[in-house]
Design an enzyme around this catalytic site. Structure first.
Site, PDB file in Angstrom:
ATOM      1  N   HIS A  27      35.679  40.682  35.623  1.00  0.00           N
ATOM      2  CA  HIS A  27      35.249  39.439  34.964  1.00  0.00           C
ATOM      3  C   HIS A  27      33.747  39.289  34.909  1.00  0.00           C
ATOM      4  O   HIS A  27      33.235  38.186  34.740  1.00  0.00           O
ATOM      5  CB  HIS A  27      35.898  38.231  35.654  1.00  0.00           C
ATOM      6  CG  HIS A  27      37.400  38.222  35.534  1.00  0.00           C
ATOM      7  ND1 HIS A  27      38.224  37.473  36.351  1.00  0.00           N
ATOM      8  CD2 HIS A  27      38.222  38.879  34.676  1.00  0.00           C
ATOM      9  CE1 HIS A  27      39.486  37.674  36.012  1.00  0.00           C
ATOM     10  NE2 HIS A  27      39.519  38.533  35.001  1.00  0.00           N
TER      11      HIS A  27
ATOM     12  N   ASN B 265      35.870  38.829  41.066  1.00  0.00           N
ATOM     13  CA  ASN B 265      34.750  37.959  41.435  1.00  0.00           C
ATOM     14  C   ASN B 265      33.479  38.354  40.709  1.00  0.00           C
ATOM     15  O   ASN B 265      33.222  39.536  40.471  1.00  0.00           O
ATOM     16  CB  ASN B 265      34.524  38.012  42.949  1.00  0.00           C
ATOM     17  CG  ASN B 265      35.737  37.523  43.703  1.00  0.00           C
ATOM     18  OD1 ASN B 265      36.639  36.924  43.108  1.00  0.00           O
ATOM     19  ND2 ASN B 265      35.793  37.773  44.995  1.00  0.00           N
TER      20      ASN B 265
ATOM     21  N   SER C 200      45.051  34.163  43.356  1.00  0.00           N
ATOM     22  CA  SER C 200      46.262  33.396  43.045  1.00  0.00           C
ATOM     23  C   SER C 200      47.178  34.190  42.128  1.00  0.00           C
ATOM     24  O   SER C 200      48.307  33.779  41.877  1.00  0.00           O
ATOM     25  CB  SER C 200      45.893  32.059  42.395  1.00  0.00           C
ATOM     26  OG  SER C 200      45.131  32.291  41.225  1.00  0.00           O
TER      27      SER C 200
HETATM   28  C1  BJW Z   1      42.279  33.171  50.374  1.00  0.00           C
HETATM   29  C2  BJW Z   1      41.396  32.632  51.275  1.00  0.00           C
HETATM   30  C3  BJW Z   1      40.993  33.471  52.310  1.00  0.00           C
HETATM   31  C4  BJW Z   1      41.766  31.119  49.828  1.00  0.00           C
HETATM   32  N1  BJW Z   1      41.473  34.717  52.386  1.00  0.00           N
HETATM   33  N2  BJW Z   1      42.748  34.404  50.475  1.00  0.00           N
HETATM   34  C5  BJW Z   1      49.493  37.581  29.961  1.00  0.00           C
HETATM   35  C6  BJW Z   1      50.283  36.469  30.162  1.00  0.00           C
HETATM   36  C7  BJW Z   1      49.756  35.189  30.014  1.00  0.00           C
HETATM   37  C8  BJW Z   1      48.422  34.982  29.654  1.00  0.00           C
HETATM   38  C9  BJW Z   1      47.646  36.088  29.454  1.00  0.00           C
HETATM   39  C10 BJW Z   1      48.170  37.365  29.601  1.00  0.00           C
HETATM   40  N3  BJW Z   1      47.187  38.244  29.359  1.00  0.00           N
HETATM   41  C11 BJW Z   1      46.048  37.558  29.088  1.00  0.00           C
HETATM   42  C12 BJW Z   1      46.307  36.241  29.126  1.00  0.00           C
HETATM   43  C13 BJW Z   1      45.342  35.129  28.867  1.00  0.00           C
HETATM   44  C14 BJW Z   1      44.434  34.796  30.034  1.00  0.00           C
HETATM   45  C15 BJW Z   1      45.291  34.427  31.247  1.00  0.00           C
HETATM   46  O1  BJW Z   1      45.507  35.173  32.156  1.00  0.00           O
HETATM   47  N4  BJW Z   1      45.783  33.206  31.266  1.00  0.00           N
HETATM   48  C16 BJW Z   1      46.646  32.738  32.363  1.00  0.00           C
HETATM   49  C17 BJW Z   1      45.857  31.774  33.261  1.00  0.00           C
HETATM   50  C18 BJW Z   1      47.843  32.080  31.761  1.00  0.00           C
HETATM   51  N5  BJW Z   1      43.558  35.918  30.328  1.00  0.00           N
HETATM   52  C19 BJW Z   1      42.422  36.080  29.659  1.00  0.00           C
HETATM   53  O2  BJW Z   1      42.070  35.297  28.794  1.00  0.00           O
HETATM   54  C20 BJW Z   1      41.577  37.290  30.007  1.00  0.00           C
HETATM   55  N6  BJW Z   1      41.229  37.978  28.821  1.00  0.00           N
HETATM   56  C21 BJW Z   1      42.109  38.734  28.162  1.00  0.00           C
HETATM   57  O3  BJW Z   1      43.218  38.931  28.573  1.00  0.00           O
HETATM   58  O4  BJW Z   1      41.593  39.270  26.998  1.00  0.00           O
HETATM   59  C22 BJW Z   1      42.526  39.831  26.081  1.00  0.00           C
HETATM   60  C23 BJW Z   1      43.180  38.669  25.355  1.00  0.00           C
HETATM   61  C24 BJW Z   1      42.396  37.866  24.588  1.00  0.00           C
HETATM   62  C25 BJW Z   1      42.994  36.808  23.910  1.00  0.00           C
HETATM   63  C26 BJW Z   1      44.352  36.550  24.063  1.00  0.00           C
HETATM   64  C27 BJW Z   1      45.116  37.374  24.889  1.00  0.00           C
HETATM   65  C28 BJW Z   1      44.534  38.452  25.529  1.00  0.00           C
HETATM   66  C29 BJW Z   1      40.242  36.853  30.601  1.00  0.00           C
HETATM   67  C30 BJW Z   1      40.364  36.171  31.913  1.00  0.00           C
HETATM   68  C31 BJW Z   1      38.987  35.664  32.356  1.00  0.00           C
HETATM   69  C32 BJW Z   1      39.034  34.855  33.628  1.00  0.00           C
HETATM   70  N7  BJW Z   1      37.781  34.190  33.804  1.00  0.00           N
HETATM   71  C33 BJW Z   1      37.559  33.397  35.016  1.00  0.00           C
HETATM   72  C34 BJW Z   1      36.204  32.646  34.921  1.00  0.00           C
HETATM   73  C35 BJW Z   1      35.020  33.582  35.108  1.00  0.00           C
HETATM   74  C36 BJW Z   1      33.730  32.873  34.850  1.00  0.00           C
HETATM   75  C37 BJW Z   1      33.290  31.976  35.983  1.00  0.00           C
HETATM   76  O5  BJW Z   1      33.165  32.463  37.135  1.00  0.00           O
HETATM   77  O6  BJW Z   1      33.030  30.799  35.749  1.00  0.00           O
HETATM   78  O7  BJW Z   1      37.622  34.254  36.151  1.00  0.00           O
HETATM   79  S1  BJW Z   1      38.878  32.207  35.305  1.00  0.00           S
HETATM   80  C38 BJW Z   1      38.863  32.378  37.046  1.00  0.00           C
HETATM   81  O8  BJW Z   1      40.175  32.868  37.454  1.00  0.00           O
HETATM   82  C39 BJW Z   1      37.849  33.495  37.366  1.00  0.00           C
HETATM   83  C40 BJW Z   1      38.618  34.326  38.378  1.00  0.00           C
HETATM   84  O9  BJW Z   1      38.114  35.642  38.418  1.00  0.00           O
HETATM   85  C41 BJW Z   1      40.037  34.228  37.876  1.00  0.00           C
HETATM   86  C42 BJW Z   1      41.068  34.534  38.929  1.00  0.00           C
HETATM   87  O10 BJW Z   1      41.011  33.595  39.963  1.00  0.00           O
HETATM   88  P1  BJW Z   1      41.285  34.084  41.453  1.00  0.00           P
HETATM   89  O11 BJW Z   1      40.257  35.047  41.856  1.00  0.00           O
HETATM   90  O12 BJW Z   1      42.679  34.490  41.602  1.00  0.00           O
HETATM   91  O13 BJW Z   1      40.956  32.745  42.269  1.00  0.00           O
HETATM   92  P2  BJW Z   1      41.899  31.475  42.522  1.00  0.00           P
HETATM   93  O14 BJW Z   1      40.992  30.359  42.869  1.00  0.00           O
HETATM   94  O15 BJW Z   1      42.841  31.253  41.419  1.00  0.00           O
HETATM   95  O16 BJW Z   1      42.768  31.845  43.806  1.00  0.00           O
HETATM   96  C43 BJW Z   1      42.165  31.990  45.075  1.00  0.00           C
HETATM   97  C44 BJW Z   1      43.222  32.516  46.034  1.00  0.00           C
HETATM   98  O17 BJW Z   1      42.592  32.806  47.248  1.00  0.00           O
HETATM   99  C45 BJW Z   1      44.350  31.518  46.329  1.00  0.00           C
HETATM  100  O18 BJW Z   1      45.607  32.209  46.203  1.00  0.00           O
HETATM  101  C46 BJW Z   1      44.119  31.146  47.787  1.00  0.00           C
HETATM  102  O19 BJW Z   1      45.322  30.912  48.514  1.00  0.00           O
HETATM  103  C47 BJW Z   1      43.432  32.372  48.302  1.00  0.00           C
HETATM  104  N8  BJW Z   1      42.551  32.160  49.449  1.00  0.00           N
HETATM  105  N9  BJW Z   1      41.128  31.331  50.911  1.00  0.00           N
HETATM  106  C48 BJW Z   1      42.381  35.134  51.438  1.00  0.00           C
HETATM  107  N10 BJW Z   1      40.125  33.015  53.263  1.00  0.00           N
END
Ligand code: BJW
Length: 249
Positions: free
Chosen positions: A126, A109, A198
């Site tokens: 992040h 976050n 997620s």
């Molecule tokens: C509750 C609830 C309650 C609801 N109680 N729970 C390996 C495999 C495949 C791809 C990749 C890999 N390694 C890297 C990648 C590429 C990419 C990636 O992961 N892509 C996948 C999506 C396929 N990763 C990257 O690009 C990362 N960089 C990187 O790896 O650099 C090296 C590299 C470079 C180039 C190529 C390859 C490698 C960077 C990732 C950056 C993520 N950025 C964001 C935006 C931030 C800016 C902004 O705020 O605007 O970060 S994306 C967004 O998703 C944000 C979050 O931190 C992130 C994760 O989301 P999160 O926190 O999981 O939220 P949600 O909404 O998805 O889920 C919420 C959950 O809460 C749900 O499950 C609900 O059920 C639950 N919930 N209420 C408890 N009350």
């Protein structure tokens, strides 16, 4: 799980919680959901702004195309954050830091709510929405120390070039050393919690996998199942703000 069903902590988990020495917690957007912060995916109120999904407005391409609009989006989000505060989940985790010999809180976050609840030394994978960094010299600043130009884009106090939000967009590198520090703690933890994510975004989602492979008892807290659920020792299907305070009872 049915909304009316009572969430309980198993006797096994209570014992492990009482006996743990090294605890790693990974949090995601769900931990802030009960404060009123929209999640990115799922939950029915995913982040959308001016009709654009978050992965478009929070993208590296958008930084290049329209930096002023990116700042407008982040200003809007900070404005919303100013009106809310940490919830029971943030507060419980802030208490956990004094409970264990070694406690590491890793968050995806960018909202700063863990710190506002009192958590210290949070590993922010992040970035942070309250900071900016220079597109030219990479210097980082607290927003209060910066001024915008006439288009609303903040200007670097050091070199005069444009600043961008200090957050990590898809395809961008994580802050130097942040993942490595978290991974080292994951490798040596005996108890690992994965809360409100997620588990789709890597490398963050790899941390519980590292902890589990190294022998940590791994527990997910989320109302919905995720790709990590099957590898966890326990899945507590509930909201973080309702589940985490139960550990103190
Ligand atoms: C509750 C609830 C309650 C609801 N109680 N729970 C390996 C495999 C495949 C791809 C990749 C890999 N390694 C890297 C990648 C590429 C990419 C990636 O992961 N892509 C996948 C999506 C396929 N990763 C990257 O690009 C990362 N960089 C990187 O790896 O650099 C090296 C590299 C470079 C180039 C190529 C390859 C490698 C960077 C990732 C950056 C993520 N950025 C964001 C935006 C931030 C800016 C902004 O705020 O605007 O970060 S994306 C967004 O998703 C944000 C979050 O931190 C992130 C994760 O989301 P999160 O926190 O999981 O939220 P949600 O909404 O998805 O889920 C919420 C959950 O809460 C749900 O499950 C609900 O059920 C639950 N919930 N209420 C408890 N009350």
């Amino acid at each position: 799980m049915n909304a009316n069903q009572q969430v309980t902590i198993s006797a096994e988990l209570r014992r492990r919680f009482a006996e743990a020495h090294r605890v790693l917690v990974l949090t995601g957007a769900g931990v802030s959901a009960e404060s009123g912060v929209p999640t990115f995916r799922g939950g029915g109120q995913s982040a959308v702004w001016k009709g654009m999904p978050f992965d478009k407005i929070s993208s590296a391409g958008m930084l290049e195309r329209n930096l002023a609009e990116v700042w407008e989006w982040f200003n809007y989000r900070r404005g919303a954050l100013e009106k809310i505060g940490p919830n029971q989940a943030h507060l419980a985790l802030a208490q956990w830091q004094t409970r264990f010999e070694n406690f590491t809180l890793v968050t995806q976050n960018v909202d700063g709510l863990h710190q506002r609840a009192g958590s210290r030394d949070v590993i922010e994978l992040h970035g942070n929405i309250w900071r900016a960094r220079c597109l030219s010299c990479s210097a980082k600043f607290d927003l209060q120390d910066t001024e915008p130009d006439s288009s609303g884009v903040l200007i670097c106090p050091d070199c005069g070039n444009h600043l961008r939000p200090d957050v990590v967009l898809f395809g961008e590198m994580l802050p130097a050393g942040a993942f490595e520090r978290a991974a080292t703690m994951a490798e040596t933890s005996d108890l690992c919690f994965v809360i409100g994510t997620s588990a789709l975004v890597y490398p963050a989602a790899g941390l519980p996998e590292i902890a589990r492979a190294a022998g940590a008892y791994t527990v997910e807290v989320n109302p919905e199942r995720t790709p990590l659920s099957d590898m966890c020792n326990e899945v507590i299907e509930g909201k973080a703000g309702a589940v985490l305070p139960l550990f103190e009872i």
